[in-house]
Every structure is written in structure tokens, then in C-alpha cells.
Enzyme design. Structure first.
Site, PDB file in Angstrom:
ATOM      1  N   ASP A 123       0.869  -1.168   0.000  1.00 53.65           N
ATOM      2  CA  ASP A 123       0.000   0.000   0.000  1.00 53.65           C
ATOM      3  C   ASP A 123       0.912   1.226   0.000  1.00 53.65           C
ATOM      4  O   ASP A 123       1.834   1.311   0.808  1.00 53.65           O
ATOM      5  CB  ASP A 123      -0.845  -0.024   1.287  1.00 53.65           C
ATOM      6  CG  ASP A 123      -2.245   0.497   1.069  1.00 53.65           C
ATOM      7  OD1 ASP A 123      -2.360   1.612   0.543  1.00 53.65           O
ATOM      8  OD2 ASP A 123      -3.199  -0.205   1.430  1.00 53.65           O
ATOM      9  N   ASP A 175      -3.042   4.835  -1.993  1.00 53.77           N
ATOM     10  CA  ASP A 175      -4.023   5.331  -1.035  1.00 53.77           C
ATOM     11  C   ASP A 175      -4.400   6.796  -1.257  1.00 53.77           C
ATOM     12  O   ASP A 175      -3.510   7.644  -1.429  1.00 53.77           O
ATOM     13  CB  ASP A 175      -3.404   5.176   0.364  1.00 53.77           C
ATOM     14  CG  ASP A 175      -4.362   5.550   1.478  1.00 53.77           C
ATOM     15  OD1 ASP A 175      -5.319   4.795   1.692  1.00 53.77           O
ATOM     16  OD2 ASP A 175      -4.150   6.596   2.122  1.00 53.77           O
ATOM     17  N   GLU A 225      -6.501   4.298  -5.505  1.00 53.92           N
ATOM     18  CA  GLU A 225      -7.746   4.556  -4.770  1.00 53.92           C
ATOM     19  C   GLU A 225      -8.150   5.978  -5.135  1.00 53.92           C
ATOM     20  O   GLU A 225      -7.683   6.940  -4.536  1.00 53.92           O
ATOM     21  CB  GLU A 225      -7.541   4.439  -3.254  1.00 53.92           C
ATOM     22  CG  GLU A 225      -8.892   4.532  -2.532  1.00 53.92           C
ATOM     23  CD  GLU A 225      -8.814   4.995  -1.080  1.00 53.92           C
ATOM     24  OE1 GLU A 225      -9.726   4.693  -0.315  1.00 53.92           O
ATOM     25  OE2 GLU A 225      -7.847   5.696  -0.714  1.00 53.92           O
ATOM     26  N   HIS A 277     -11.368  -3.084   3.080  1.00 47.66           N
ATOM     27  CA  HIS A 277     -11.244  -2.872   4.532  1.00 47.66           C
ATOM     28  C   HIS A 277     -11.930  -1.591   5.001  1.00 47.66           C
ATOM     29  O   HIS A 277     -11.917  -1.300   6.196  1.00 47.66           O
ATOM     30  CB  HIS A 277      -9.758  -2.827   4.895  1.00 47.66           C
ATOM     31  CG  HIS A 277      -9.072  -1.650   4.271  1.00 47.66           C
ATOM     32  ND1 HIS A 277      -8.934  -1.508   2.900  1.00 47.66           N
ATOM     33  CD2 HIS A 277      -8.519  -0.539   4.808  1.00 47.66           C
ATOM     34  CE1 HIS A 277      -8.322  -0.376   2.647  1.00 47.66           C
ATOM     35  NE2 HIS A 277      -8.050   0.241   3.780  1.00 47.66           N
ATOM     36  N   ASP A 278     -12.468  -0.802   4.072  1.00 49.17           N
ATOM     37  CA  ASP A 278     -13.170   0.432   4.449  1.00 49.17           C
ATOM     38  C   ASP A 278     -14.679   0.295   4.282  1.00 49.17           C
ATOM     39  O   ASP A 278     -15.411   1.255   4.540  1.00 49.17           O
ATOM     40  CB  ASP A 278     -12.727   1.602   3.548  1.00 49.17           C
ATOM     41  CG  ASP A 278     -11.269   1.953   3.741  1.00 49.17           C
ATOM     42  OD1 ASP A 278     -10.751   1.771   4.861  1.00 49.17           O
ATOM     43  OD2 ASP A 278     -10.646   2.412   2.766  1.00 49.17           O
TER      44      ASP A 278
END
Ligand code: NOJ
Ligand code: CA
Length: 559
Positions: free
Chosen positions: A98, A201, A258, A330-331
Site C-alpha cells: 500500500d 491510497d 484509490e 477494509h473500508d
């Protein structure tokens, strides 16, 4: 469109903290991932993205990095990381990390140096401003986890620093070329080590519209969503192009951005042939029903909304590039809890959602536990909630006048903890995740939903995912599955989500009856073969197929 090494693969996101704990401290670790590499090989997954494992105070579960060159001891050592890279490589599995470079941790040496000397070189690594004399703030942007984006600079009550996320995540100043060079150096260091690429990210946030200014407040707190600023910010692509030239392109790295709130005309520059990224996530479905007021006001997602969003995303990138298709991460809440109505939350419904998403054009990106249909976790009190954004949303709901129970219900529906509970390996204590006490409790349903039971059951969701992944790689059908055009079929038929994948040789029809009642669907041509069926029934006659409730089919049809 140029063919790329990653196009035909299936990707999978690991949330290391909750994957597998091998030393009994209740925290998943790199050795746990190494131990399970054969599991991925068996499943058919060839790209693994690891959520952050760098040194971090874990204020936002690792999305607050204090050393980009170090592995947090809770996850393991650099030797473990090297071993993971070499063991994965031996199995043909690519590892992504990430890349969190919109911000770092307030415990990163850069920020510590900035606090010591805000006028010095590291002061310019961040957005540090003098506090306005009248006590106001430089602008009214709301941070992603609540409150203003401005906090007092430690040790300097007369100064403020900017953080779009938590106050422990100060934003890096990308306008400063030294910051950018430091980042590219670090990215190259990891790629040289053998990493295949990154998930990137919160990247849209690196470009701020300056000077800081207010936008109309959108809630009673007098603040506004960061979206207003982003709509006015131009030039993010120039930064990203520079990073791609400096690091990604020379390594032929795979990168998945993202990206939220991109400008439509920038899409080809994001993911086209010469794009700054290989791909980006399709968040259109995750945004459905979301209210600007907060989670408590979110609306449920219907099958028709889901279908429309998927098809709209497909249309947007047609002839441009590949999106990464997800039902969760995961969000997000667990996809099966979020997109399936309660009456569809069983194995057949879960397979339908799996198949409809997996067969879209793009790169399928599974999230850990999705392959066994893990579900949301219900907390009985706000004290059981770990997620910082859920804790904030609870307060937002209370402030809007909801009672504690209603506020908790909203949090239970959307909390990021839902997807972060430990992986359910088997039916033994703590679902086989740890011998110790898990950092976040295991979902209570682990005796019914776990990998070991599903591996033994030929009709399990897990075996269905395995079949989908195998189809994507099959010599006969891969071309249609990976590159075939996506053509919506019977789009207007309610609660039917159907589309053709038209390849050079083969045409597939993907059909999902997204409701609790049977319906029939007209076929575009004769059925040559049933490739996948989530039920045992199959009836097609007189040019129509009978679909049972929640039935999902992949058919090869004559063109
Ligand atoms: C997106 C990440 O996925 C999320 O978990 C994190 O809180 C924010 N970016 C900030 O890094
Ligand atoms: Ca551990």
C-alpha cells in the site's frame, strides 16, 4: 488496448492484522501470510495487495506511517518481508504494498523535525500556517474522520497544520519538489526489492486547491466536505505522471489507484494506455445510497441501483482501460451484508453477487474473507467499536438527534470493523486465527462460516469462487472473460442483472436473478454450454431460460 501482464489475473487484498497470527499476540503477521501462500496458489489468486505493514503507531491501522523503509515489529521483520517476496515469486504470485503518501504519521521523523523547526526545511514538507489572529481557521474543510482539517502544531500554539484525515496523519506537501523526490526514491527502493507494484491510497487528495478558502458549509458543524475543494483542484495528474515516469513505468509496475472524485476528462490519463496508473478501483457501487449528512442517513442499495452503477462504470471505461472490480474492502461493509437483502443472504445469493461482480470487464479484486462469504459483525455497544471513522459517525448520528440505539445501528451497518474481523479459518476457538486474544473479536458466526468447512463442501461459496477464477484462466474462455466486450442484456427487466461478454471466438451470457422470486429471461442465441450454475436446476426452452430465485448462470451462447 495494449495487453498487460496482469490483465488475466485475479487479485486479492490481505488485511494483515486480521489474516493469520502465528505468534499468539492476537495480531496477524507476515509469517501468517507466508504460511498461506499455497492457499492462494490453490485458489488461483496471482496478485496480493497487503494493506500497510510499515512502522506505524496504528492510529489509523497503518495508514499513518512513521517509517516507509521499515516493517512494523508487530507484523514481522524485513527478513520476513524478503522471504514473503521470494516465496511468493516462486509460486508465480505478485506482491503489492500500500502506498500511503498523501500523508504520513505525526510520529514520522519529518513531522517531528517540522515541529522542532517549522521554518526549516521539514516545515515545508507539510502544510503549516500561522493561526489567524481572530482565532478563525484558514478554511472550513472537514477531516475525513470528523472535525476540522486543522490542528495546532505541537509546541507551536500559534501555528496550525493540515490533515485531511486524522490529526495523527499530517498531509505531505506535494508542491514541494523535495517531498516528491523523497517519495519516488522510496517507491523505487521497494520496487527494486521485488515488489510488483502498489495500491495507492487516497491519492486524489495530494493536489490541494490553493490558497485555502471556505466553501459553503454542508452540515450544522459549519464545515464542508473535502469534495468541494477537490472539484476545484487541478493538476493531480501532473504529479502522478512525474511519479509514474520516475518509478512505476521503468519497473512495469502494476498500480491500482484509490481514486475518488476524479474529473471525467482525466480518466484516460489515469488508466489509459499511457495512464499514470495501471488501473483504479470502481467505487461507484460503494457510493450508492450514501448521504452527505452521514452514515445514519444512508439509503439501502437495491439490485436495480447496483446493476445501473455497474453498467455505468463499464460504459465509462469502455475503450479506455480496466477498472478493479470489488464488492468490499477494509473500508466498506461486507458486500454480502450490504448488497444482498436479508432474504438473499445465503450461499446461493452470495454466489450470485460473486459471479455478477467477478465477470464484469476489469480486474477482479477479492478481499480477504469474501471468498467464504464473511458477513458484518454486530456490536452491542459503541465501546466494542475500534474503527475511528465509525466512532466519529456515531457522534454525528447523535448530534443529528438519533438515540444511542439508532446511532449504533447505523454504525453496525457501515463500520469499517465489519470487514476487519479476523479471517475465519475453521470452527475452532477464535476461528483458528490466533492462539491468543484477537485484537478485534472474531465474528460470532465462525462455526457456520469458515474456510475449512467450505473446502470440504463441493457446493460451497469458496468452491464457486475457485471455479470463477479457473474460468478466467481457462484456455478456452479466458479471452472472452478478460477482454470480451460487455454488453448489457435485458437491461430493463427488473431485478435481472444480465450481460454478454463477447470475445473473439466465444460469447458468454452472465445471468443473475437478483430477487426472491422466479423469472424467465429471453436468450440471445442457442445455449452451447452451461459453464457455471449456482443451483442444480437448469431449464431452457423456446429461446428462454427459467431462473429460480437467486439463480446465477454463465452460459456459452451461439453468436
Ligand atoms: C483510505 C484507506 O483505505 C483507509 O483505510 C484510510 O483510513 C484512508 N485512506 C487514509 O489513509
Ligand atoms: Ca502475531
Amino acid at each position: 488496448m495494449e495487453k498487460k501482464w496482469w490483465h488475466g489475473k485475479t487479485a486479492y487484498q490481505i488485511y494483515p492484522k486480521s489474516f493469520l497470527d502465528t505468534n499468539g499476540d492476537g495480531i496477524g503477521d507476515l509469517r501468517g501470510i507466508i504460511r498461506k501462500l499455497d492457499y492462494f496458489k490453490d485458489l488461483g489468486v496471482e496478485i496480493l495487495w497487503l494493506s500497510p505493514i510499515y512502522c506505524s503507531p496504528l492510529a489509523d491501522q497503518g495508514y499513518d506511517i512513521s517509517d516507509y523503509y521499515g516493517i512494523d515489529p508487530r507484523f514481522g521483520t524485513m527478513e520476513d518481508m524478503d522471504e514473503l517476496l521470494s516465496q511468493a515469486g516462486r509460486r508465480g504470485i505478485h506482491i503489492l504494498m500500500d502506498l500511503v503518501v498523501n500523508h504520513c504519521s505525526d510520529e514520522h521523523p519529518w513531522f517531528q523535525a517540522a515541529c522542532r523547526d517549522p521554518e526549516g526545511p521539514y516545515g515545508r514538507y507539510f502544510y503549516i500556517v500561522d493561526r489567524p489572529a481572530d482565532g478563525s481557521l484558514p478554511c472550513n474543510w472537514r477531516s475525513a474522520f470528523g472535525g476540522s482539517v486543522w490542528s495546532p502544531l505541537p509546541g507551536h500554539p500559534d501555528k496550525l497544520y493540515l490533515h485531511i484525515f486524522h490529526r495523527k496523519q499530517p498531509d505531505l506537501n506535494w508542491e514541494n519538489p523535495e517531498v516528491r523526490q523523497e517519495i519516488y526514491k522510496m517507491v523505487n527502493w521497494w520496487l527494486d526489492k521485488g515488489l510488483s507494484g502498489f495500491r495507492i491510497d487516497a491519492i486524489i487528495n495530494i493536489k490541494k486547491h490553493l490558497p485555502f478558502e471556505n466553501y459553503p458549509a454542508d452540515r450544522a458543524d459549519g464545515l464542508c466536505s473535502i469534495e468541494y475543494m477537490l472539484a476545484n483542484a487541478h493538476g493531480v495528474i501532473d504529479f502522478l505522471d512525474e511519479m509514474a515516469d520516475a518509478a512505476f513505468r521503468p519497473h512495469d509496475a502494476f498500480t491500482a489507484g484509490e481514486v475518488f472524485h476524479e474529473k471525467e476528462e482525466e480518466l484516460p490519463r489515469f488508466i489509459g494506455d499511457r495512464g499514470v496508473f495501471s488501473s483504479m478501483f470502481d467505487f461507484a457501487e460503494t457510493l450508492l445510497g450514501q448521504s452527505p449528512l452521514g452514515w445514519y442517513d444512508n439509503k439501502p442499495v437495491t439490485p436495480e441501483m447496483y446493476k445501473a452503477a455497474c453498467f455505468a462504470s463499464q460504459k465509462r471505461v469502455e475503450g479506455v482501460g480496466f477498472l478493479c472490480n470489488i464488492i468490499e474492502n477494509h473500508d466498506e461493509p461486507r458486500g454480502v451484508s450490504h448488497y444482498l437483502p436479508p432474504e438473499g443472504r445465503h450461499t446461493a445469493g452470495k454466489k450470485l453477487l460473486a459471479g455478477l461482480n467477478f465477470m464484469l470487464r476489469g480486474l477482479p479484486f477479492l478481499y480477504q474473507g469474501q471468498e467464504i462469504g464473511m458477513e458484518n459483525r454486530r456490536c452491542r455497544s459503541i465501546d466494542e467499536v475500534d474503527d475511528i471513522s465509525a466512532r466519529d459517525e456515531y457522534q454525528v448520528a447523535l448530534a443529528a438527534g438519533l438515540g444511542p440505539e439508532e446511532a449504533l445501528a447505523a454504525v453496525n451497518r457501515f463500520s469499517r470493523d465489519n470487514a476487519r474481523t479476523p479471517f475465519q479459518w475453521d470452527g475452532t476457538e477464535n476461528a483458528g486465527f490466533t492462539d491468543g486474544t484477537p485484537w478485534l473479536p472474531v465474528n460470532e458466526n465462525y462455526r457456520e462460516i469458515n474456510l475449512s468447512a467450505q473446502m470440504e463442501d463441493p457446493d460451497s461459496l469458496w468452491n464457486f469462487y475457485r471455479a470463477l477464477i479457473a474460468l478466467r484462466k481457462s484456455p478456452t474462455y479466458a479471452e472472452a472473460v478478460v477482454y470480451g466486450d460487455l454488453i448489457p442484456w435485458l437491461r430493463e427487466q427488473e431485478n435481472l442483472m444480465a450481460y454478454l461478454r463477447k470475445g473473439e471466438e466465444k460469447t458468454l451470457l452472465v445471468l443473475g436473478n437478483f430477487q426472491n422470486a422466479a423469472q424467465t429471461a429471453v436468450l440471445p442465441g442457442a445455449v452451447r454450454k452451461v459453464l457455471l450454475n449456482n443451483l442444480h436446476e437448469f431449464t431452457a426452452e423456446a429461446g428462454r431460460v427459467q431462473l429460480e430465485p437467486w439463480q446465477f448462470l454463465i452460459l456459452e451462447v451461439a453468436r
